[in-house]
Design a protein around this motif. Sequence first.
Motif, PDB file in Angstrom:
ATOM      1  N   VAL A  10       0.842  -1.204   0.000  1.00  0.00           N
ATOM      2  CA  VAL A  10       0.000   0.000   0.000  1.00  0.00           C
ATOM      3  C   VAL A  10       0.873   1.248   0.000  1.00  0.00           C
ATOM      4  CG1 VAL A  10      -1.607   1.376   1.385  1.00  0.00           C
ATOM      5  CG2 VAL A  10      -2.019  -1.068   1.057  1.00  0.00           C
ATOM      6  N   ILE A  11       1.927   1.239   0.824  1.00  0.00           N
ATOM      7  CA  ILE A  11       2.858   2.371   0.867  1.00  0.00           C
ATOM      8  C   ILE A  11       3.512   2.577  -0.492  1.00  0.00           C
ATOM      9  CG2 ILE A  11       5.056   3.163   1.832  1.00  0.00           C
ATOM     10  CD1 ILE A  11       4.227   1.808   4.462  1.00  0.00           C
ATOM     11  N   ALA A  12       3.917   1.467  -1.120  1.00  0.00           N
ATOM     12  CA  ALA A  12       4.560   1.565  -2.435  1.00  0.00           C
ATOM     13  C   ALA A  12       3.626   2.201  -3.454  1.00  0.00           C
ATOM     14  CB  ALA A  12       4.982   0.171  -2.911  1.00  0.00           C
ATOM     15  N   GLN A  13       2.369   1.777  -3.448  1.00  0.00           N
ATOM     16  CA  GLN A  13       1.419   2.328  -4.420  1.00  0.00           C
ATOM     17  C   GLN A  13       1.157   3.804  -4.157  1.00  0.00           C
ATOM     18  OE1 GLN A  13      -2.441   0.370  -4.547  1.00  0.00           O
ATOM     19  NE2 GLN A  13      -2.538   0.685  -6.753  1.00  0.00           N
ATOM     20  N   GLN A  14       1.048   4.182  -2.883  1.00  0.00           N
ATOM     21  CA  GLN A  14       0.811   5.585  -2.551  1.00  0.00           C
ATOM     22  C   GLN A  14       2.016   6.459  -2.912  1.00  0.00           C
ATOM     23  OE1 GLN A  14      -0.258   5.407   1.603  1.00  0.00           O
ATOM     24  NE2 GLN A  14      -2.441   5.196   1.154  1.00  0.00           N
ATOM     25  N   ARG A  15       3.218   5.955  -2.651  1.00  0.00           N
ATOM     26  CA  ARG A  15       4.405   6.721  -3.010  1.00  0.00           C
ATOM     27  C   ARG A  15       4.458   6.973  -4.512  1.00  0.00           C
ATOM     28  NH1 ARG A  15       5.780   9.716   0.553  1.00  0.00           N
ATOM     29  NH2 ARG A  15       7.685  10.120  -0.611  1.00  0.00           N
ATOM     30  N   LEU A  16       4.033   5.985  -5.270  1.00  0.00           N
ATOM     31  CA  LEU A  16       4.101   6.107  -6.720  1.00  0.00           C
ATOM     32  C   LEU A  16       3.011   7.014  -7.264  1.00  0.00           C
ATOM     33  CD1 LEU A  16       5.683   4.967  -9.211  1.00  0.00           C
ATOM     34  CD2 LEU A  16       3.845   3.300  -9.424  1.00  0.00           C
ATOM     35  N   THR A  17       1.767   6.759  -6.865  1.00  0.00           N
ATOM     36  CA  THR A  17       0.635   7.448  -7.489  1.00  0.00           C
ATOM     37  C   THR A  17       0.343   8.812  -6.877  1.00  0.00           C
ATOM     38  OG1 THR A  17      -0.922   6.290  -6.027  1.00  0.00           O
ATOM     39  CG2 THR A  17      -0.436   5.272  -8.159  1.00  0.00           C
ATOM     40  N   LEU A  18       0.581   8.967  -5.574  1.00  0.00           N
ATOM     41  CA  LEU A  18       0.260  10.233  -4.912  1.00  0.00           C
ATOM     42  C   LEU A  18       1.441  11.186  -4.868  1.00  0.00           C
ATOM     43  CD1 LEU A  18      -1.907   8.987  -1.893  1.00  0.00           C
ATOM     44  CD2 LEU A  18      -2.665   9.741  -4.160  1.00  0.00           C
ATOM     45  N   SER A  19       2.638  10.647  -4.664  1.00  0.00           N
ATOM     46  CA  SER A  19       3.806  11.503  -4.505  1.00  0.00           C
ATOM     47  C   SER A  19       4.747  11.482  -5.698  1.00  0.00           C
ATOM     48  CB  SER A  19       4.587  11.090  -3.245  1.00  0.00           C
ATOM     49  OG  SER A  19       3.761  11.125  -2.102  1.00  0.00           O
ATOM     50  N   GLY A  20       4.541  10.545  -6.613  1.00  0.00           N
ATOM     51  CA  GLY A  20       5.467  10.427  -7.735  1.00  0.00           C
ATOM     52  C   GLY A  20       6.856  10.011  -7.295  1.00  0.00           C
ATOM     53  N   ASP A  21       6.937   9.360  -6.134  1.00  0.00           N
ATOM     54  CA  ASP A  21       8.226   8.969  -5.545  1.00  0.00           C
ATOM     55  C   ASP A  21       8.574   7.560  -6.015  1.00  0.00           C
ATOM     56  OD1 ASP A  21      10.451   8.434  -4.028  1.00  0.00           O
ATOM     57  OD2 ASP A  21       9.454   8.615  -2.089  1.00  0.00           O
ATOM     58  N   LEU A  22       9.236   7.477  -7.149  1.00  0.00           N
ATOM     59  CA  LEU A  22       9.573   6.177  -7.718  1.00  0.00           C
ATOM     60  C   LEU A  22      10.542   5.412  -6.823  1.00  0.00           C
ATOM     61  CD1 LEU A  22       9.436   4.139 -10.026  1.00  0.00           C
ATOM     62  CD2 LEU A  22      11.209   5.463 -11.210  1.00  0.00           C
ATOM     63  N   ALA A  23      11.561   6.094  -6.326  1.00  0.00           N
ATOM     64  CA  ALA A  23      12.544   5.429  -5.467  1.00  0.00           C
ATOM     65  C   ALA A  23      11.886   4.876  -4.212  1.00  0.00           C
ATOM     66  CB  ALA A  23      13.669   6.399  -5.099  1.00  0.00           C
ATOM     67  N   GLY A  24      10.972   5.647  -3.614  1.00  0.00           N
ATOM     68  CA  GLY A  24      10.264   5.186  -2.424  1.00  0.00           C
ATOM     69  C   GLY A  24       9.381   3.982  -2.719  1.00  0.00           C
ATOM     70  N   ALA A  25       8.729   3.988  -3.871  1.00  0.00           N
ATOM     71  CA  ALA A  25       7.882   2.860  -4.250  1.00  0.00           C
ATOM     72  C   ALA A  25       8.707   1.594  -4.452  1.00  0.00           C
ATOM     73  CB  ALA A  25       7.109   3.193  -5.530  1.00  0.00           C
ATOM     74  N   ILE A  26       9.860   1.737  -5.079  1.00  0.00           N
ATOM     75  CA  ILE A  26      10.741   0.585  -5.296  1.00  0.00           C
ATOM     76  C   ILE A  26      11.238   0.047  -3.964  1.00  0.00           C
ATOM     77  CG2 ILE A  26      12.987  -0.124  -6.210  1.00  0.00           C
ATOM     78  CD1 ILE A  26      12.482   1.747  -8.573  1.00  0.00           C
ATOM     79  N   ARG A  27      11.639   0.945  -3.061  1.00  0.00           N
ATOM     80  CA  ARG A  27      12.150   0.515  -1.765  1.00  0.00           C
ATOM     81  C   ARG A  27      11.084  -0.234  -0.965  1.00  0.00           C
ATOM     82  NH1 ARG A  27      15.714  -1.914   1.004  1.00  0.00           N
ATOM     83  NH2 ARG A  27      16.019  -1.191   3.149  1.00  0.00           N
ATOM     84  N   ALA A  28       9.867   0.282  -0.923  1.00  0.00           N
ATOM     85  CA  ALA A  28       8.793  -0.384  -0.186  1.00  0.00           C
ATOM     86  C   ALA A  28       8.479  -1.746  -0.805  1.00  0.00           C
ATOM     87  CB  ALA A  28       7.546   0.494  -0.163  1.00  0.00           C
ATOM     88  N   SER A  29       8.506  -1.832  -2.128  1.00  0.00           N
ATOM     89  CA  SER A  29       8.251  -3.114  -2.803  1.00  0.00           C
ATOM     90  C   SER A  29       9.364  -4.113  -2.508  1.00  0.00           C
ATOM     91  CB  SER A  29       8.125  -2.890  -4.310  1.00  0.00           C
ATOM     92  OG  SER A  29       7.033  -2.040  -4.615  1.00  0.00           O
ATOM     93  N   GLU A  30      10.594  -3.630  -2.459  1.00  0.00           N
ATOM     94  CA  GLU A  30      11.713  -4.521  -2.128  1.00  0.00           C
ATOM     95  C   GLU A  30      11.588  -5.047  -0.701  1.00  0.00           C
ATOM     96  OE1 GLU A  30      15.233  -2.639  -4.986  1.00  0.00           O
ATOM     97  OE2 GLU A  30      14.953  -1.893  -2.940  1.00  0.00           O
TER      98      GLU A  30
END
Length: 213
Positions: A10-30
């Motif tokens: 959920v954090i990964a999806q929010q970082r990507l779609t709401l904040s545009g934070d690609l690095a954060g989304a990748i880190r949460a997914s990892e």
Amino acid sequence: RLDEVQLLLVIAQQRLTLSGDLAGAIRASELADGVLSTQRDPELVDLRQTLAEELAALRALPTSPRVSAAKELDVLEATLPRLRGGDALGVGRADAASQGSLQRLFASLVQVRHTGGQDLLSPADRGAAETALALDIGLARNALASGDQANFRRSLARIDAWLLRLYADGPLLRERRAKLAALRKLELGYAPAIAGATLRQLQELQTSRRAKP
């Protein structure tokens, strides 16, 4: 542990779609993948495969469009002093010996050159207009940070109108206005087809498990 995985996804999806934070989304997914790797449940094999595909898709994405847009706003702000001078008219840098004569030439032309859509502003009005331009650039940055596509585009439209009003036509102004037009078409968010696939699959798995007697 699956609840922990779900939270990370959920954090990964929010970082990507709401904040545009690609690095954060990748880190949460990892991190989610790391938790899944500790589980020996055979039902989670397909889930890990989906997550591996999603991670590969995320890593293949280009630089965030918000980062690119922010850099263009930086360039615009840095260009404004040049738009007030001879560079706006397409005149290149001269050597030290000729700069004085060029400055005198511009001074003699300033009252008679064709301005196109540029308004003839008093010093006070020009100061107010430049303040309004700076404010709209700030509003564009705020909209960019929050991913507010509509307000970002409205701010860019106002910026373009101020540029037309404040500065004489020339190659530099046209270049900056073309960049603004491109930014108005830019989609600020990421929308890869596979984004959120692992989260949906996990939610379906948990729902089916709860339904079992």
